[in-house]
Design an enzyme around this catalytic site. Structure first.
Site, mmCIF file in Angstrom:
data_model
loop_
_atom_site.group_PDB
_atom_site.id
_atom_site.type_symbol
_atom_site.label_atom_id
_atom_site.label_comp_id
_atom_site.label_asym_id
_atom_site.label_seq_id
_atom_site.Cartn_x
_atom_site.Cartn_y
_atom_site.Cartn_z
ATOM 1 N N TYR A 53 4.697 47.687 -61.210
ATOM 2 C CA TYR A 53 4.499 46.388 -61.879
ATOM 3 C C TYR A 53 5.279 46.317 -63.182
ATOM 4 C CZ TYR A 53 0.490 45.380 -58.799
ATOM 5 O OH TYR A 53 -0.324 45.128 -57.736
ATOM 6 N N SER A 233 -4.786 38.493 -54.072
ATOM 7 C CA SER A 233 -4.193 37.198 -53.757
ATOM 8 C C SER A 233 -5.220 36.176 -53.265
ATOM 9 C CB SER A 233 -3.070 37.357 -52.726
ATOM 10 O OG SER A 233 -2.178 36.275 -52.774
ATOM 11 N N LEU A 240 -3.473 27.862 -53.136
ATOM 12 C CA LEU A 240 -4.823 27.351 -52.943
ATOM 13 C C LEU A 240 -5.401 26.694 -54.189
ATOM 14 C CD1 LEU A 240 -6.189 30.174 -50.640
ATOM 15 C CD2 LEU A 240 -5.940 27.756 -50.047
ATOM 16 N N GLY A 242 -3.885 24.189 -55.227
ATOM 17 C CA GLY A 242 -3.474 22.836 -54.907
ATOM 18 C C GLY A 242 -2.354 22.290 -55.763
ATOM 19 N N LYS A 243 -1.863 23.096 -56.708
ATOM 20 C CA LYS A 243 -0.905 22.550 -57.676
ATOM 21 C C LYS A 243 0.452 22.232 -57.065
ATOM 22 C CE LYS A 243 0.581 27.059 -59.554
ATOM 23 N NZ LYS A 243 0.624 27.873 -60.799
#
Length: 345
Positions: A53, A233, A240, A242-243
């Protein structure tokens, strides 16, 4: 905040875990520390990092996430933080990580862990995870096993023996898997029991309204073998929330890093997201609340890994922690799932 025992371990983890894969790329050190402080103030006691990461992974940011978490960790009572990290395995083109990485053998496990401990400024991690299997198997959106892709790999028993040495050295407390399949979990568990080696206590896999394949085989395996799921996730890379429905160019990882979330570029995703978003609003919820409440409430999820790039996003995720689901909402989700079954496996 609820707390649950992780598999057969003595670790009692918050049912929300703070994911950190944005630290060092989308989030500065100060922003990362602010997120950690906010999460722990809300009752989170569990942090997940990885040697590779932040993501998308690059040579010039490799290890930045662990370093940021490390500068925060040194100010905390170490026994109050349950810390998980992961070794990157071969099978992906990450040439800047330990020269390959080449394998998950004893040498690579030791080198990877020592590097993580140095960056994290601690002498042990509570949970050490194999980020993905060394062997040939489908992962990250691939759906079929391909025998022609077979390659040599470190035997699972050898991996467990190397991990056992790190446990004896006091550098790790427990062992976990990630992005695994039923055969892999069963082999790790079976060999550990046969040879008195560390038994895996967790599996970290993707799980959300668009990807429920964990339910098909792994849920039974993990139930019967007492392996806890760390679901990652839960918002499907922001889909999810919705953006992206009305604003395809909305700020987020998918617009910052084109083709980063290829698992979610499949043709049936948009229709499924639209139905779940409409369902959420019909029940007086935001799409984010619906998606997170669903994952938080599954019986087989020990802890859900949430990630955010702002404190406002993080707070919304935390506020969903104890929402619960009504029977009517469960039934409505089942109806949508029957029409749009796992569009992003």
């Amino acid at each position: 905040m609820q707390y649950r025992r992780l598999g057969t371990s003595e670790l009692v983890v918050s049912h929300v875990c703070l994911g950190t894969m944005t630290f060092g790329q989308q989030n500065t050190e100060a922003e990362g520390h602010a997120q950690l402080d906010a999460a722990f103030a809300a009752g989170v006691n569990f942090v997940d990092v990885a040697e590779m990461y932040p993501v998308p992974t690059r040579a010039d940011t490799y290890g930045a996430t662990e370093r940021i978490v490390g500068t925060w960790l040194r100010r905390q009572p170490r026994d109050k933080v349950i810390l998980a990290t992961k070794i990157a395995g071969p099978g992906r083109a990450l040439g800047w990580i330990r020269g390959g990485p080449r394998a998950m053998d004893a040498s690579n496990l030791r080198e990877a862990l020592d590097g993580s401990l140095k960056r994290l400024q601690t002498d042990y991690v509570d949970l050490y995870q194999l980020h993905w299997p060394e062997r040939n198997q489908p992962m990250f959106g691939q759906t079929g096993f391909d025998p022609s892709a077979e390659r040599e790999c470190t035997p699972i028993r050898d991996q467990l023996e190397a991990l056992a040495g790190l446990v004896r050295a006091g550098k790790i407390r427990y062992v976990g898997l990630s992005n695994e399949h039923p055969w892999g979990v069963m082999r790790f568990v079976q060999l550990a029991r046969e040879h008195d080696l560390p038994v895996v206590v967790s599996i970290q896999n993707a799980y959300n309204l668009l990807n429920r394949v964990f339910e098909y085989g792994l849920s039974e395996v993990c139930y019967r073998e007492n392996v806890g799921l760390l679901a990652y996730s839960p918002l499907a890379f922001g889909h999810l929330s919705g953006k992206y429905l009305d604003q395809p160019d909305a700020a987020g990882r998918l617009t910052l890093f084109p083709h980063f979330g290829q698992r979610y570029e499949k043709p049936a995703v948009a229709a499924a997201v639209a139905e779940y978003a409409a369902l959420a609003r019909a029940h007086g919820l935001t799409p984010t609340q619906l998606a997170l409440a669903f994952v938080y409430g599954r019986w087989f999820v020990t802890s859900t890994i949430i990630g955010a790039t702002s404190l406002a996003q993080l707070q919304e995720n935390l506020d969903c922690a104890d929402m619960g689901m009504t029977e009517a909402l469960e039934d409505a989700i089942a109806e949508v799932h029957a029409r749009h079954t796992n569009p992003a496996p």
